[in-house]
Motif scaffolding. Structure first.
Motif, short mmCIF file in Angstrom:
data_model
loop_
_atom_site.label_atom_id
_atom_site.label_comp_id
_atom_site.label_asym_id
_atom_site.label_seq_id
_atom_site.Cartn_x
_atom_site.Cartn_y
_atom_site.Cartn_z
N UNK A 91 20.36 50.29 21.21
CA UNK A 91 20.83 49.24 20.50
C UNK A 91 20.55 48.17 20.84
N UNK A 92 20.00 46.85 20.45
CA UNK A 92 19.28 45.28 21.07
C UNK A 92 20.56 44.68 19.75
N UNK A 93 21.13 43.49 20.58
CA UNK A 93 21.90 43.10 20.61
C UNK A 93 21.57 42.03 19.86
N UNK A 190 5.94 53.10 24.84
CA UNK A 190 5.71 52.22 24.00
C UNK A 190 6.82 51.79 23.12
N UNK A 191 7.41 52.31 23.34
CA UNK A 191 8.59 52.22 21.65
C UNK A 191 10.04 51.34 22.35
N UNK A 192 10.00 51.11 23.47
CA UNK A 192 10.50 50.93 24.01
C UNK A 192 10.45 49.39 23.78
N UNK A 193 8.97 49.31 24.67
CA UNK A 193 8.44 47.67 25.11
C UNK A 193 8.61 46.57 23.55
N UNK A 194 8.41 48.09 22.52
CA UNK A 194 7.40 47.06 21.25
C UNK A 194 9.09 46.72 20.72
N UNK A 195 9.54 47.52 20.84
CA UNK A 195 11.13 46.88 20.45
C UNK A 195 11.88 45.95 20.47
N UNK A 196 11.61 45.92 22.45
CA UNK A 196 12.38 44.58 23.11
C UNK A 196 11.44 43.70 22.50
N UNK A 197 10.23 43.34 22.09
CA UNK A 197 9.42 42.40 21.92
C UNK A 197 9.61 42.37 20.32
N UNK A 198 9.95 42.72 19.74
CA UNK A 198 10.36 42.39 17.98
C UNK A 198 12.00 42.57 17.96
N UNK A 199 12.99 42.21 19.11
CA UNK A 199 13.81 42.65 18.91
C UNK A 199 14.89 43.20 17.99
N UNK A 200 14.48 44.60 18.42
CA UNK A 200 15.10 45.72 17.57
C UNK A 200 15.49 46.59 17.92
N UNK A 201 16.50 47.57 17.88
CA UNK A 201 16.74 48.10 18.10
C UNK A 201 15.97 49.73 18.09
N UNK A 202 15.72 50.68 19.31
CA UNK A 202 15.00 51.82 18.11
C UNK A 202 15.35 53.86 18.76
N UNK A 203 14.88 54.29 18.31
CA UNK A 203 15.12 55.61 18.27
C UNK A 203 13.62 56.36 18.41
N UNK A 204 13.84 57.45 19.59
CA UNK A 204 12.50 57.88 20.01
C UNK A 204 12.87 58.57 19.82
N UNK A 205 11.46 60.38 19.88
CA UNK A 205 11.81 61.58 19.07
C UNK A 205 10.85 61.75 19.76
N UNK A 206 10.94 62.53 20.66
CA UNK A 206 9.68 63.59 21.54
C UNK A 206 9.52 64.75 21.53
N UNK A 249 7.39 60.49 18.00
CA UNK A 249 7.93 58.97 17.26
C UNK A 249 9.05 58.54 17.57
N UNK A 250 8.89 57.15 16.77
CA UNK A 250 9.77 56.06 16.83
C UNK A 250 9.75 55.55 15.18
N UNK A 251 10.93 54.69 15.15
CA UNK A 251 11.55 54.00 14.50
C UNK A 251 12.26 53.20 15.09
N UNK A 252 11.49 51.71 14.71
CA UNK A 252 12.56 50.56 15.36
C UNK A 252 13.41 50.21 14.36
N UNK A 253 14.00 49.39 13.95
CA UNK A 253 15.29 48.87 13.26
C UNK A 253 15.86 47.45 13.27
#
Length: 646
Positions: A91-93, A190-206, A249-253
């Motif tokens: 979760x991103x604050x 990739x999902x975590x770094x993109x989410x951080x760059x976009x200030x988004x929360x994310x979930x990633x499933x293997x 796959x990931x979902x950024x939100x």
């Protein structure tokens, strides 16, 4: 030994329009009834279930063990099972919804879906999703650095900043093919770094644990000369301290994540055993057919895991339940369409009881064939860090559909070409993907609601009509492709619609309502193609969901006639069935005051469909002809006006 040649690229013209100014219509916020509001307030006091979490990662020794066995046992098997079942959640604050406002439509929730090809071009991905101005500069620089014949087309370059701004306004992103700790994507999460760059929360499933011996540095590919041998050894070198071997796959939100879960889909292909055995057979004849060995070796991907779907519930206050369910799906490519249909049916059963508005998106691999389209150069790009060298050495173009075979079966081929939803005529004109879309269209959730399959001029991004035109970008023939061969023979072959967005709007007693209905499904092909070689092998797509609803009709002016598309029976026994007919738009929800009301009984009334007057100077119009339950059934006719993008 391998003989290497040169790969040429021929690209066709693609263009997709964008949402533009709409005629102004008065709106009001979505009406939340007091009981629902009380429920939302109570919901806000409950701690979110999807706390920051991550399953334990595998060690390099454990990954090497997995490379040697199809069936791990004991503690390793338990660890693998947990890793495949448990999403990574963060979760991103700083996550604050942008809620872009489309003039005339009001604030919307924009959802993007993109198969990002492992995240290989991470920096360009990040810029295209976050900084249109910087992305435009990168586009200009990369095109200036190559020969004129290799550059993107002027229209692609010109459209890239606008399409980037459109995509960057997405509050939710569905990302297929996201790497975590793979050498081909510089060992990024990739999902975590993109989410951080976009200030988004994310979930990633293997989805897969990558254990190919080439990835792990346990095997080398033969090449015809010492330079190639040395280069391949360099490009496939493994940093064991950074290798994690995960892909999914990931979902950024920008909306808070309430819950997250992985769903494993029906196995349609054994990515470990079949990949390993195919290589073993080819090794026996490699002296005779070294070219084929080279191609097959490059395509090999030994993996544990299988196709899956990541499902998250997001806190969206405008939803009547307080939640929006988002599903990132990825169906099998190495299988027949019938098994992809079975995978989707598995997923739909898991979603049946979801009461929230819902969006299902991702790569459904609707190729109509068994096996994904590919090329040597593209497969090499997935595995090595110097794709330019290897692309220049590629043997030849590899296509699963030979051009001559296409011409031989041209009639049915072109019926289905770019349109996996096309009708299937058994024995005569078969479309092997048709049953998948038929199941989607017939599927009903427990509350009686369904995916919106409509296609109207007003809600489509380019004024085209037809199945799914509201949520997916249609073209003159079928749909705008999201995957294209590098050589497509002028567009005659190799342009496929693989990626989709499917929307279940808000439901009122089984009746589809305006809120969270799909608008302006768009394919952002020029954004992806503005870079020489493309950012990803798939184009991103978006859809807009309005989170407010109109309450007033436009002012009347010079009238013309409009005939609703209802049958001759205007009303009938309609306490549970929505008898709606509309042209160029969806019905307004029942709570919206209607412009005209016509009383009727519970029995059908025969006779011609009524004719109503509406302004002639309105570019796009829609009407709602609805029977509603209550004291005396009635059919309400409501009008409004919105102009789609041009």
């Amino acid at each position: 030994m391998v003989e290497l040649g040169v790969l040429a690229r021929l690209s066709g013209r693609k263009h997709s329009p964008h949402p533009s100014d709409l005629n102004h219509v008065r709106f009001k916020p979505f009406a939340i009834q007091p009981p629902v509001l009380a429920g939302l307030l109570a919901l806000s006091l409950v701690p979110a279930k999807a706390v920051d979490s991550a399953p334990p990662l595998l060690t390099m020794d454990e990954l090497k063990q997995l490379a040697e066995t199809a069936q791990p046992t004991g503690a390793l098997a338990a660890k693998v099972k947990h890793l495949l079942a448990t999403p990574f959640v963060n979760h991103s604050p700083q996550a604050i919804p942008k809620r872009p406002a489309v003039p005339g439509l009001g604030p919307i929730l924009r959802i993007g879906a993109w198969n990002i090809e492992r995240g290989n071009n991470f920096d360009l991905l990040r810029l295209s999703l976050s900084d249109p101005a910087a992305f435009a500069r990168a586009v200009a620089e990369q095109n200036a650095a190559v020969e004129p014949k290799q550059r993107a087309k002027p229209q692609q370059i010109a459209d890239a900043p606008q399409q980037s701004a459109h995509l960057a306004a997405s509050d939710i992103l569905i990302l297929n093919e996201s790497d975590l700790g793979m050498g081909r994507s510089d060992y990024r999460d990739v999902a975590r770094e993109l989410a951080h760059a976009l200030s988004m929360s994310y979930a990633f499933g293997v989805e897969f644990i990558e254990v190919d011996r080439i990835y792990l540095g346990l095997e080398r590919l033969e090449a015809p000369d010492q330079e190639s041998i040395s280069r391949f050894a360099q490009d496939t070198a493994v940093d064991e301290s950074r290798y994690k071997g995960l892909h999914g796959s990931a979902i950024l939100s920008r909306y808070p994540i309430r819950t997250a879960r992985n769903i494993r889909l029906k196995p349609c292909y054994d990515w470990y055993t079949k990949e390993r055995d195919a290589i073993s057979e080819l090794e026996k004849g490699k002296r005779v057919a070294s070219k084929e060995v080279f191609r097959e070796r490059i395509e090999r991907e030994m993996r544990h895991g299988g196709r899956m779907a990541l499902i998250v519930d997001l806190e969206v206050p405008e939803s009547p339940t307080g939640l929006l369910t988002v599903v990132a799906a990825h169906l099998e490519n190495k299988t027949r369409p019938s098994c992809r249909k079975d995978q989707l049916d598995d997923l739909l059963q898991q979603l049946r009881d979801v009461p929230n508005p819902l969006v299902l998106g991702g790569d459904l691999n609707t190729t109509g064939t068994d096996g994904a389209p590919t090329s040597i150069a593209r497969e090499l790009k997935k595995r090595v860090r110097n794709p330019g060298f290897w692309a220049g050495q590629a043997i030849r173009w590899f296509s699963p559909v030979a051009f001559t075979n296409v011409l031989a079966g041209s009639t049915n081929y072109f019926k289905n070409y770019q349109d996996p939803t096309a009708v299937s005529v058994p024995l005569i004109a078969v479309n092997r993907e048709a049953r998948l879309f038929a199941d989607l269209e017939k599927f009903r959730f427990a509350d009686g609601s369904a995916f919106d399959f409509s296609g109207t001029k007003m809600q489509s991004s380019n004024g085209r009509t037809g199945t799914l035109a509201n949520s997916n970008d249609r073209a003159a023939k079928g749909f705008r492709p999201t995957f294209e061969f590098e050589r497509d023979y002028g567009g005659l072959v190799g342009q496929l619609r693989l990626d989709w967005l499917l929307v279940k709007p808000v439901s009122h007693g089984g009746h589809k309502a305006f809120a969270f209905s799909p608008w302006f499904g768009t394919t952002l092909d020029h954004l992806n193609e503005a870079i020489p070689g493309q950012i990803s092998d798939h184009h991103p797509i978006t859809v807009d969901l309005p989170i407010t609803i109109p309450t007033k009709s436009f002012s009347r002016s010079r009238p013309t006639t409009y005939r609703p598309t209802t049958s001759s029976s205007l009303c009938g026994s309609c306490s549970t069935e929505d008898r709606e007919g509309h042209v160029d738009g969806p019905p307004l929800p029942p709570e919206v005051p209607s412009g005209k009301t016509k009383k009727c009984t519970s029995e059908p009334k025969a006779g011609p469909s009524p004719v109503y007057a509406i302004p002639a100077n309105t570019p796009r119009m829609y009407a709602n002809d609805r029977c509603m339950p209550g004291n005396g059934l009635s059919a309400s006719i409501s009008y409004s006006s919105i102009t789609p993008p041009v």
